[in-house]
Write an enzyme that holds these catalytic residues in place. Structure first.
Site, short mmCIF file in Angstrom:
data_model
loop_
_atom_site.label_atom_id
_atom_site.label_comp_id
_atom_site.label_asym_id
_atom_site.label_seq_id
_atom_site.Cartn_x
_atom_site.Cartn_y
_atom_site.Cartn_z
N ARG A 56 -5.72 3.46 -17.63
CA ARG A 56 -5.36 3.54 -19.05
C ARG A 56 -4.64 2.30 -19.54
O ARG A 56 -4.69 1.98 -20.73
CB ARG A 56 -4.54 4.80 -19.33
CG ARG A 56 -5.37 6.06 -19.24
CD ARG A 56 -4.57 7.27 -19.57
NE ARG A 56 -3.34 7.30 -18.79
CZ ARG A 56 -2.76 8.38 -18.34
NH1 ARG A 56 -3.28 9.55 -18.60
NH2 ARG A 56 -1.66 8.32 -17.64
N GLU A 93 5.30 9.74 -5.83
CA GLU A 93 6.05 10.95 -5.54
C GLU A 93 5.43 11.72 -4.37
O GLU A 93 6.13 12.25 -3.52
CB GLU A 93 6.09 11.83 -6.79
CG GLU A 93 7.06 12.98 -6.69
CD GLU A 93 7.19 13.74 -7.99
OE1 GLU A 93 7.81 14.80 -7.96
OE2 GLU A 93 6.68 13.27 -9.02
#
Length: 169
Positions: A56, A93
């Site tokens: 993006r 994460e």
């Protein structure tokens, strides 16, 4: 025009407990997209190159580079570009990721603006800074469309590079 009106919250996406910021409505509205590109471009005027990451980030980076008539350089996932590349592995994460930058695209000591869609924890941006340091480029600044301020605090507190955003949550 309030650009926040063009960002949709999607609950529990991509997994339970996450509130995903969907930029699709912003991209689908020509006036909103034009406005965010012009606002982001204001921060990139003094750089030699616009650099953005897969995927993006490309939307914003390429549009800003076109608007400013500056070169656009892609940072991609592994093995997506030919020739020698700088590579950086970084932690997410849940797991890790790798980004690459073709070695011969940015001139040594050139100034760059890093552009991305959303700043959360800053992992991707840190990796991009490291790649650009390997290329001996000077990171002039970082510009994001959206800053998720509660998630980005740790990243911003350790950042030595100016960071600007158009929309803050």
């Amino acid at each position: 025009m309030q650009l926040k009106d063009y960002v949709k919250d999607v609950l529990d996406f991509p997994k339970k407990g996450i509130v995903f910021k969907d930029i699709s409505p912003l991209l689908a509205d020509k006036d909103a997209f034009d406005l965010i590109i012009k606002e982001m471009a204001k921060y990139c005027q003094n750089s030699d190159y616009i650099v953005a990451a897969d995927a993006r980030g490309f939307i914003f980076g390429a549009a800003i580079a076109f608007h400013l008539k500056k070169p656009f350089v892609m940072v991609r996932k592994p093995k997506k570009m030919p020739g020698p590349s700088y590579s950086v592995s970084y932690e997410l994460e849940y797991g890790h990721n790798v980004l690459e930058l073709q070695e011969d695209l940015i001139k040594e000591n050139a100034s760059v603006s890093i552009v991305d869609d959303i700043l959360a924890t800053g992992g991707t941006l840190n990796a991009m800074i490291e790649l650009l340091e390997k290329a001996k480029a000077k990171v002039n600044n970082i510009v994001v469309a959206i800053d998720l301020t509660k998630l980005s605090q740790d990243f911003k507190s350790s950042l030595k590079t100016p960071l600007d955003s158009v929309i803050k949550y």
